[in-house]
Design an enzyme around this catalytic site. Structure first.
Site, mmCIF file in Angstrom:
data_model
loop_
_atom_site.group_PDB
_atom_site.id
_atom_site.type_symbol
_atom_site.label_atom_id
_atom_site.label_comp_id
_atom_site.label_asym_id
_atom_site.label_seq_id
_atom_site.Cartn_x
_atom_site.Cartn_y
_atom_site.Cartn_z
ATOM 1 C CB THR A 11 -0.919 -0.007 1.240
ATOM 2 O OG1 THR A 11 -1.637 -1.233 1.232
ATOM 3 C CG2 THR A 11 -1.889 1.140 1.224
ATOM 4 C CB VAL A 12 3.324 2.672 2.421
ATOM 5 C CG1 VAL A 12 4.074 3.985 2.537
ATOM 6 C CG2 VAL A 12 2.323 2.544 3.565
ATOM 7 C CE LYS A 100 2.657 0.775 12.357
ATOM 8 N NZ LYS A 100 1.446 1.147 11.689
ATOM 9 C CB ILE A 131 0.185 14.339 11.186
ATOM 10 C CG1 ILE A 131 -1.267 13.935 10.992
ATOM 11 C CG2 ILE A 131 0.304 15.580 12.045
ATOM 12 C CD1 ILE A 131 -1.958 13.522 12.287
ATOM 13 C CD GLU A 185 -3.445 -4.615 9.200
ATOM 14 O OE1 GLU A 185 -3.011 -5.758 9.371
ATOM 15 O OE2 GLU A 185 -2.754 -3.592 9.190
ATOM 16 C CE LYS A 200 1.198 4.611 14.253
ATOM 17 N NZ LYS A 200 -0.224 4.551 13.867
HETATM 18 N N1 HSE Z 1 -3.165 0.797 11.639
HETATM 19 C C1 HSE Z 1 -2.626 2.110 11.772
HETATM 20 C C2 HSE Z 1 -3.737 3.060 12.209
HETATM 21 C C3 HSE Z 1 -2.014 2.542 10.465
HETATM 22 O O1 HSE Z 1 -4.907 2.662 12.236
HETATM 23 O O2 HSE Z 1 -3.470 4.200 12.577
HETATM 24 C C4 HSE Z 1 -1.072 3.696 10.562
HETATM 25 O O3 HSE Z 1 0.053 3.426 11.334
#
Ligand code: HSE
Length: 404
Positions: A11-12, A100, A131, A185, A200
């Site tokens: 995806t990214v 991450k 962001i 997911e 994070k």
């Molecule tokens: N699964 C993460 C979220 C994706 O829902 O924020 C982004 O890191």
């Protein structure tokens, strides 16, 4: 021309290629040179896809090509991303990532490797998706001691909680909706149990403190126990339930945790809904500052990765990231953190309320239209004091921490 490689065409990775193609001329102008994707690495084939002509399956092609100056690592997971990143840095290539898990676990070491070689290891997209937060912490908020950083750092859980609040539905129904829309997911554990937000906040706390914060040390509670009934009480109190990832400095030490909190409408994160993320920081001279936007998704995340590529291209021979040392930072024990608690208990008579007041001290009772139970807000206790008091009764149905 600067030749780059993209490792991972999920995806990214496909978003990175799309962003580079969409904004090619402005990106090249900002980078000072044209940026060209020479290789895309993936185990899979993509017949008919425009990247087919640059697709490679062997990492050695990238690491051994001296023309490649910048590598985008968007594979996710710790291995083989860790080994590949190390080898790229050792081979003199800067690396930009959204990974991450890898940054939280090995960020200090990879930053050090990059710094020793005047390269860059950049990870804007690892926290808050599109962001800007890593760059502001690294280069804008440098006059301040950051005393607090608190965020809604997970879009999936914020969507689920918003949906529960707007529609009065339970966790499982909201999760199914999030999965159907592609926000959660099939295996949602990392998001709903708070593990993603934990990594994070570990990254943000490490950057702010300049020391290694191990994510395993951060107390983490997800949203799976939040119910439609809890939200009814929240609304009655004029509050919202939000999964906060927070780090606060008190007497030189950071209290860090991830958990659902009841926040009031004056809280800066109260109105952050749906898949949006926001990060609120407090500086000792600046005061409050907040960053808001799309915390996930293909193009927002790719936008942050490509911005890192531009930065890496502008600083091919100079390391620009703040150093974060491998020295471990001991977090403060959260059992000493003080706050009020909202508690739901079985019972509905005056006698039951009096019994709770005997255990918890002065309480503010909250009632909604639910038979056989009531809620109350405690005074301010440490987590340990709350636990001790709660252990004196078996009437507790749920408790949620209060913020503000
Ligand atoms: N699964 C993460 C979220 C994706 O829902 O924020 C982004 O890191």
């Amino acid at each position: 021309m600067i030749q780059i490689a993209v490792m991972g065409y999920g995806t990214v990775g496909s978003g990175v290629v799309e962003v580079l193609n969409t904004n090619q001329s402005s990106i090249d102008k900002r980078a000072g040179e044209a940026i060209h994707v020479k290789y895309v690495l993936d185990l899979r084939d993509f017949p008919g896809d425009p990247v087919e002509s640059v697709l490679v399956h062997d990492f050695e092609t990238i690491v051994q090509d001296p023309e490649i100056r910048i590598v985008v690592e968007v594979m996710g997971g710790v291995e083989p991303a860790y080994t590949f990143t190390k080898r790229c840095l050792e081979a003199g290539k800067s690396v930009c990532t959204s990974n991450k898990e890898l940054v939280a676990r090995h960020g200090a070491e990879l930053l050090e490797l990059a710094r020793e070689r005047n390269l860059n290891y950049l990870f804007e997209a690892s926290v808050g998706g599109g962001i800007p937060i890593i760059r502001p912490l690294n280069s804008s908020l440098t006059a301040d001691e950051i005393t607090e950083i608190t965020g809604i750092l997970n879009g999936t859980t914020n969507y689920i909680l918003s949906k529960m609040s707007h529609e009065g539905i339970g966790f499982e129904t909201a999760l199914k909706d999030a999965q159907a829309k592609g926000y959660a997911e099939r295996n949602p554990e990392a998001d709903v149990e708070g593990y993603d937000a934990c990594r994070k906040i570990a990254i943000l706390t490490s950057l702010v403190s300049g020391r290694q914060v191990d994510f395993e040390d951060i107390y983490t509670e997800g949203i799976t126990k939040i119910t439609a009934e809890d939200i009814q009480y929240a609304k009655k109190m004029g509050r919202a339930v939000k999964l906060l990832a927070t780090s606060k400095k008190e007497e030189g030490r950071f209290f860090a945790m991830v958990a659902p909190f009841l926040i009031n409408e004056l809280h800066p994160l109260y109105s952050v809904n749906d898949v949006f993320n926001a990060i609120f920081a407090k500086g000792n001279v600046l005061g409050d500052v907040m960053f808001y936007g799309s915390g996930a998704g293909k193009l927002p995340t790719a936008s942050a990765v490509v911005a890192d590529v531009v930065d890496a291209a502008k600083h091919l021979h100079r390391s620009i990231m703040t150093f974060w040392s491998s020295q471990k930072m001991e977090l403060a024990d959260i059992s000493n953190a003080k706050r009020r608690f909202f508690v739901r208990v079985k019972g509905d008579s005056k006698k039951d309320a009096i019994k709770m007041a005997e255990i918890f001290g002065p309480i503010e009772v909250v009632k909604v239209n639910l038979a056989g139970e009531f809620g109350f807000v405690t005074g301010e206790y440490t987590e340990a004091e709350y636990q001790e008091r709660a252990s004196r009764t078996d009437a507790v149905i749920n408790r949620i921490r209060m913020e503000g």
